[in-house]
Design an enzyme around this catalytic site. Structure first.
Site, short mmCIF file in Angstrom:
data_model
loop_
_atom_site.label_atom_id
_atom_site.label_comp_id
_atom_site.label_asym_id
_atom_site.label_seq_id
_atom_site.Cartn_x
_atom_site.Cartn_y
_atom_site.Cartn_z
N ASP A 121 -4.79 3.66 -1.67
CA ASP A 121 -5.85 3.97 -0.71
C ASP A 121 -6.42 5.35 -0.96
O ASP A 121 -5.75 6.36 -0.76
CB ASP A 121 -5.29 3.89 0.71
CG ASP A 121 -5.03 2.45 1.11
OD1 ASP A 121 -5.97 1.64 1.04
OD2 ASP A 121 -3.88 2.14 1.47
N MET A 153 -11.33 -5.68 5.94
CA MET A 153 -10.53 -4.69 6.67
C MET A 153 -10.21 -5.26 8.05
O MET A 153 -11.11 -5.63 8.81
CB MET A 153 -11.30 -3.37 6.83
CG MET A 153 -11.39 -2.53 5.58
SD MET A 153 -9.80 -2.20 4.77
CE MET A 153 -8.90 -1.28 6.03
N SER A 202 2.85 -0.11 6.06
CA SER A 202 3.99 0.25 6.91
C SER A 202 5.00 -0.89 7.04
O SER A 202 6.21 -0.63 7.13
CB SER A 202 3.49 0.68 8.29
OG SER A 202 2.61 -0.28 8.83
N HIS A 253 -1.25 -1.25 -4.26
CA HIS A 253 -2.52 -0.93 -3.61
C HIS A 253 -2.57 0.57 -3.32
O HIS A 253 -1.65 1.13 -2.72
CB HIS A 253 -2.62 -1.73 -2.30
CG HIS A 253 -3.89 -1.55 -1.53
ND1 HIS A 253 -5.04 -2.25 -1.81
CD2 HIS A 253 -4.19 -0.75 -0.47
CE1 HIS A 253 -6.00 -1.91 -0.96
NE2 HIS A 253 -5.50 -0.99 -0.13
N MET A 290 -9.04 8.16 0.05
CA MET A 290 -9.83 8.59 1.21
C MET A 290 -10.34 10.02 0.98
O MET A 290 -9.61 10.85 0.43
CB MET A 290 -8.94 8.57 2.46
CG MET A 290 -8.27 7.23 2.71
SD MET A 290 -7.39 7.23 4.26
CE MET A 290 -6.50 5.67 4.15
N MET A 341 -12.22 4.44 -0.20
CA MET A 341 -12.81 4.70 1.11
C MET A 341 -13.48 6.07 1.03
O MET A 341 -13.05 7.04 1.65
CB MET A 341 -11.71 4.68 2.19
CG MET A 341 -11.24 3.28 2.52
SD MET A 341 -9.64 3.26 3.35
CE MET A 341 -8.56 3.30 1.92
N PHE A 348 -6.11 5.00 8.25
CA PHE A 348 -4.70 5.26 8.51
C PHE A 348 -3.86 3.99 8.39
O PHE A 348 -4.38 2.89 8.63
CB PHE A 348 -4.52 5.82 9.94
CG PHE A 348 -5.32 7.07 10.17
CD1 PHE A 348 -4.85 8.31 9.74
CD2 PHE A 348 -6.58 7.00 10.76
CE1 PHE A 348 -5.62 9.46 9.92
CE2 PHE A 348 -7.35 8.14 10.95
CZ PHE A 348 -6.87 9.37 10.52
N HIS A 356 -8.52 1.08 -3.67
CA HIS A 356 -9.43 0.84 -2.54
C HIS A 356 -10.12 2.16 -2.22
O HIS A 356 -9.49 3.08 -1.68
CB HIS A 356 -8.57 0.31 -1.36
CG HIS A 356 -9.30 0.19 -0.07
ND1 HIS A 356 -8.62 -0.01 1.12
CD2 HIS A 356 -10.61 0.21 0.25
CE1 HIS A 356 -9.50 -0.11 2.11
NE2 HIS A 356 -10.71 0.03 1.59
N GLY A 414 -2.59 -3.92 9.29
CA GLY A 414 -1.84 -4.62 10.33
C GLY A 414 -1.18 -5.91 9.87
O GLY A 414 -0.85 -6.77 10.69
N ASP A 445 -6.45 -6.30 4.62
CA ASP A 445 -5.82 -4.98 4.61
C ASP A 445 -5.82 -4.40 6.02
O ASP A 445 -6.88 -4.19 6.61
CB ASP A 445 -6.62 -4.08 3.66
CG ASP A 445 -5.99 -2.72 3.45
OD1 ASP A 445 -4.90 -2.47 3.97
OD2 ASP A 445 -6.62 -1.90 2.74
N SER A 498 0.86 -1.19 0.00
CA SER A 498 0.00 0.00 0.00
C SER A 498 0.89 1.23 0.00
O SER A 498 1.67 1.44 0.94
CB SER A 498 -0.88 0.01 1.25
OG SER A 498 -1.35 1.33 1.46
C1 DX5 Z 1 -6.07 1.70 5.83
C2 DX5 Z 1 -5.66 1.33 4.42
C3 DX5 Z 1 -4.55 0.39 4.33
C4 DX5 Z 1 -3.26 0.84 4.97
C5 DX5 Z 1 -2.66 -0.37 5.60
O1 DX5 Z 1 -7.24 2.45 5.78
O2 DX5 Z 1 -6.76 0.79 3.70
O3 DX5 Z 1 -4.30 -0.04 3.00
O4 DX5 Z 1 -2.35 1.41 4.09
O5 DX5 Z 1 -1.58 0.03 6.34
P1 DX5 Z 1 -0.74 -0.96 7.26
O6 DX5 Z 1 -0.29 -2.08 6.40
O7 DX5 Z 1 0.36 -0.09 7.73
O8 DX5 Z 1 -1.67 -1.40 8.36
ZN ZN Z 2 -6.37 -0.19 1.64
#
Ligand code: DX5
Ligand code: ZN
Length: 222
Positions: free
Chosen positions: A34, A136, A197, A32, A36, A67, A142, A65, A176, A174, A7
């Site tokens: 994200d 999720m 991350s 990926h 938002m 959101m 975040f 993705h 953690g 997706d 991501s």
């Molecule tokens: C969160 C995103 C994820 C995010 C995951 O809202 O959809 O894609 O980047 O980040 P990590 O892998 O650090 O949990």
């Molecule tokens: Zn995502």
């Protein structure tokens, strides 16, 4: 098919092109992205312009993705920008069947995303029409949050439904995903592993992705 999708939310945006090339060279399968909107989630990130820029630096499939509220207003623009896979949040799409049809009409593969407390039963009348489900495993908004443990049971239950119905629907996870959590997640039956991350925060992308792959392959039973 087991895929790793970094991501870019956790990439260095000042060097986004280099970062994408680096994860591609390190063995990533998808990119990926994200998106938002500051309404559906409390954060604002990326629009179609950035997806177009990403498209120009990689040949990997781009997975967007969404959101965002009113996703139908933006699906065509993201598809035109180069998204091959597009997912919408069940909670944000009032007419989910219409959103899924629109994604397909735009030539992309269609996914539906479930927030951590949205039951898999929400998929009952759409699962046979989609290419992937995104579970999720953190609250969207975040990067860098801790994996919610009961997501494992949710993934297993979804895997069960897919097997029982004999569908080809892929399961994506997706939030953690990291060295500590990935083995259990793989054992629960995931196909596509999104990680932000844990990859972009590591010193050696190749080493991290290879180690993820080894852990996934060790568990793979589906
Ligand atoms: C969160 C995103 C994820 C995010 C995951 O809202 O959809 O894609 O980047 O980040 P990590 O892998 O650090 O949990
Ligand atoms: Zn995502």
């Amino acid at each position: 098919m087991k895929l790793i999708a970094p991501s870019i939310l956790s990439a260095d945006f000042a060097r986004l092109g280099e970062e994408i090339k680096a994860v591609e060279a390190a063995g990533a399968d998808w990119i990926h992205v994200d998106v938002m909107d500051g309404h559906f989630v409390p954060n604002i990130t990326i629009g179609p312009l950035i997806v177009e820029a990403v498209r120009s630096v990689t040949s990997l499939p781009i997975d967007v993705h969404l959101m965002i509220e009113n996703p139908d207003n933006y699906i065509p623009a993201f598809a035109r920008a180069g998204a091959a896979w597009i997912s919408v949040q069940t909670e944000a799409s009032v007419h989910l069947n219409r959103s899924v049809q629109l994604i397909k009409e735009c030539g992309a593969k269609a996914g539906v995303v479930l927030n951590p407390t949205t039951p898999i039963q929400a998929l009952e009348w759409i699962i046979d029409a989609i290419d992937y489900v995104l579970i999720m495993s953190v609250n969207p908004g975040f990067g860098g949050q801790a994996f919610i443990p009961n997501s494992l049971d949710k993934i297993s239950a979804l895997r069960q439904v897919i097997q029982t119905k004999n569908l080809k629907t892929l399961i994506q996870v997706d939030g953690g995903v990291n060295e500590k959590t990935i083995a259990d997640i793989a054992a629960a039956g995931v196909d596509i592993f999104v990680a932000g991350s844990a990859i972009f925060g590591s010193n050696d992308y190749r080493k991290t992705i290879s180690s993820f792959r080894a852990k996934i392959n060790k568990q793979a039973q589906f």
